[in-house]
Design a protein around this motif. Structure first.
Motif, PDB file in Angstrom:
ATOM      1  N   ASP A 120       0.813  -1.215   0.000  1.00 62.27           N
ATOM      2  CA  ASP A 120       0.000   0.000   0.000  1.00 62.27           C
ATOM      3  C   ASP A 120       0.847   1.266   0.000  1.00 62.27           C
ATOM      4  N   ALA A 121       2.155   1.128   0.282  1.00 63.96           N
ATOM      5  CA  ALA A 121       3.052   2.284   0.250  1.00 63.96           C
ATOM      6  C   ALA A 121       3.786   2.405  -1.071  1.00 63.96           C
ATOM      7  N   ASP A 122       3.534   1.465  -1.972  1.00 68.02           N
ATOM      8  CA  ASP A 122       4.218   1.456  -3.267  1.00 68.02           C
ATOM      9  C   ASP A 122       3.404   2.263  -4.266  1.00 68.02           C
ATOM     10  N   THR A 123       3.890   3.454  -4.580  1.00 64.63           N
ATOM     11  CA  THR A 123       3.162   4.334  -5.500  1.00 64.63           C
ATOM     12  C   THR A 123       3.592   4.162  -6.945  1.00 64.63           C
ATOM     13  N   LEU A 124       4.601   3.332  -7.201  1.00 67.84           N
ATOM     14  CA  LEU A 124       5.121   3.168  -8.553  1.00 67.84           C
ATOM     15  C   LEU A 124       4.746   1.836  -9.180  1.00 67.84           C
ATOM     16  N   ALA A 125       4.302   0.892  -8.371  1.00 63.29           N
ATOM     17  CA  ALA A 125       3.984  -0.438  -8.899  1.00 63.29           C
ATOM     18  C   ALA A 125       2.780  -1.010  -8.168  1.00 63.29           C
ATOM     19  N   ASN A 126       1.994  -1.770  -8.890  1.00 63.02           N
ATOM     20  CA  ASN A 126       0.872  -2.493  -8.298  1.00 63.02           C
ATOM     21  C   ASN A 126       1.328  -3.922  -8.040  1.00 63.02           C
ATOM     22  N   GLN A 127       1.596  -4.225  -6.778  1.00 62.39           N
ATOM     23  CA  GLN A 127       2.115  -5.545  -6.454  1.00 62.39           C
ATOM     24  C   GLN A 127       1.035  -6.620  -6.520  1.00 62.39           C
ATOM     25  N   PHE A 128      -0.206  -6.225  -6.701  1.00 56.12           N
ATOM     26  CA  PHE A 128      -1.293  -7.185  -6.829  1.00 56.12           C
ATOM     27  C   PHE A 128      -1.644  -7.464  -8.293  1.00 56.12           C
ATOM     28  N   ALA A 129      -0.770  -7.051  -9.204  1.00 52.50           N
ATOM     29  CA  ALA A 129      -0.969  -7.320 -10.635  1.00 52.50           C
ATOM     30  C   ALA A 129      -0.075  -8.478 -11.060  1.00 52.50           C
ATOM     31  N   ALA A 130      -0.222  -9.593 -10.349  1.00 49.70           N
ATOM     32  CA  ALA A 130       0.657 -10.734 -10.601  1.00 49.70           C
ATOM     33  C   ALA A 130       0.212 -11.578 -11.796  1.00 49.70           C
ATOM     34  N   MET A 131      -1.091 -11.597 -12.064  1.00 51.13           N
ATOM     35  CA  MET A 131      -1.599 -12.440 -13.153  1.00 51.13           C
ATOM     36  C   MET A 131      -2.212 -11.577 -14.250  1.00 51.13           C
ATOM     37  N   PRO A 132      -1.756 -11.765 -15.490  1.00 47.64           N
ATOM     38  CA  PRO A 132      -0.685 -12.665 -15.922  1.00 47.64           C
ATOM     39  C   PRO A 132       0.688 -12.024 -15.719  1.00 47.64           C
ATOM     40  N   SER A 133       1.722 -12.827 -15.860  1.00 45.83           N
ATOM     41  CA  SER A 133       3.085 -12.313 -15.752  1.00 45.83           C
ATOM     42  C   SER A 133       3.525 -11.743 -17.095  1.00 45.83           C
ATOM     43  N   LEU A 134       3.613 -10.416 -17.171  1.00 45.28           N
ATOM     44  CA  LEU A 134       4.120  -9.808 -18.402  1.00 45.28           C
ATOM     45  C   LEU A 134       5.629  -9.959 -18.523  1.00 45.28           C
ATOM     46  N   HIS A 135       6.308 -10.207 -17.395  1.00 48.55           N
ATOM     47  CA  HIS A 135       7.724 -10.573 -17.501  1.00 48.55           C
ATOM     48  C   HIS A 135       7.860 -11.774 -18.440  1.00 48.55           C
ATOM     49  N   PHE A 136       7.027 -12.792 -18.191  1.00 43.19           N
ATOM     50  CA  PHE A 136       7.112 -13.993 -19.016  1.00 43.19           C
ATOM     51  C   PHE A 136       6.491 -13.774 -20.385  1.00 43.19           C
ATOM     52  N   GLY A 137       5.341 -13.105 -20.446  1.00 42.02           N
ATOM     53  CA  GLY A 137       4.667 -12.891 -21.724  1.00 42.02           C
ATOM     54  C   GLY A 137       5.512 -12.112 -22.702  1.00 42.02           C
ATOM     55  N   TRP A 138       6.127 -11.039 -22.240  1.00 46.98           N
ATOM     56  CA  TRP A 138       6.981 -10.244 -23.133  1.00 46.98           C
ATOM     57  C   TRP A 138       8.242 -11.015 -23.514  1.00 46.98           C
TER      58      TRP A 138
END
Length: 294
Positions: A162-180
């Motif tokens: 909740d203190a992370d203003t630069l990333a949404n840590q709850f956007a795990a699915m799908p993994s764009l790391h793997f998709g890209w």
């Protein structure tokens, strides 16, 4: 009777190229900005994200998928862990950017195709991020996994989501790391699957590009940033995107441009008579003589 032909000024080509480049940069940057802003809309859905995480964890066990901890245990020693963390933090965006730049300069038709596929994939991922917030396994108590980024570093996330203003840590699915990463491998294999300009056969080593998504998969699971399911869904979405976006009719620097087919580009509106893709730079190469039957 005299005829007069006005040649294109020497500055016209560079000016047009700059305009095309600026347009592409604005297009890609704009789309990425919309994606980053959109995925932040679900950062406050903590309870739902953890319920979904427990459901995914139980579903993977019911399907007898190997535990993510089995991959994390392969990271023996601090040096290997920090290497995996660094790969996760620093390779994803630069590798994708270099991939797109190379395609833009050397395979314009494949660049256009890849840009469209990545746009479809990323757009679909954004919809799923918002519809299905998911806490990563490093946050799930039942997983008993180490948050390697926080413990060993480096990390791109703050300790408190909740203190992370630069990333949404709850956007795990799908993994764009793997998709890209998977699209990078598919795109490079497709773009280098034809004969070279000198007539040499395509390299047999081009399949080694698949090592990038494989290594990415091991890293995102080993660092407990993603579940196996995140990669499965990313691969499925990429498959759908590849089915929806027509692949270039020809690949590589040498292509058949008969019937309006551009060099590595789509037929018709996407191709210019010289074989390049309209709106994109022409691949570097020797001049083509008009009327040479090419």
């Amino acid at each position: 009777m005299t005829s007069h032909t006005t040649p294109a000024g020497p500055a016209a080509g560079p000016r047009a190229a700059r305009r095309r480049l600026i347009r592409e940069l604005l297009l890609v940057a704009g789309f990425f900005t919309v994606y980053k802003a959109g995925r932040m809309l679900s950062t406050d859905r903590t309870d739902e994200a953890f319920r979904n995480a427990a459901w995914i964890w139980d579903a993977e066990r019911a399907l007898h998928l190997p535990g993510e901890g089995a991959i994390q245990r392969l990271l023996h020693g601090e040096a290997l862990v920090t290497t995996a963390n660094s790969y996760y933090a620093y390779v994803h965006f630069p590798a994708t950017a270099l991939f797109l730049i190379w395609l833009y300069l050397r395979r314009p038709g494949h660049y256009l195709w890849t840009r469209r596929v990545l746009a479809v994939l990323t757009g679909a991922a954004l919809v799923l991020h918002l519809a299905f917030p998911l806490a990563p396994p490093r946050m799930l108590p039942a997983a008993h996994l180490v948050d390697t980024g926080q413990v060993y570093g480096p990390t791109v996330y703050r300790a408190a989501p909740d203190a992370d203003t630069l990333a949404n840590q709850f956007a795990a699915m799908p993994s764009l790391h793997f998709g890209w990463a998977l699209m990078l491998a598919v795109g490079m294999i497709a773009a280098t699957s034809s004969k070279t300009r000198s007539g040499a056969a395509p390299s047999r080593w081009r399949l080694l590009w698949l090592l990038h998504p494989l290594l990415t998969l091991l890293v995102i699971v080993g660092t407990a940033n993603h579940y196996w399911a995140d990669s499965v869904v990313a691969a499925a979405l990429l498959g759908v995107a590849l089915l929806l976006v027509p692949r270039p009719r020809a690949s590589g620097p040498v292509a058949d441009i008969h019937n309006g087919r551009g060099r590595g580009g789509d037929p018709g509106a996407d191709s210019d008579p010289d074989g390049s893709v309209r709106g994109l730079p022409r691949p570097a190469g020797p001049a083509v003589v008009v009327g040479a039957g090419r």
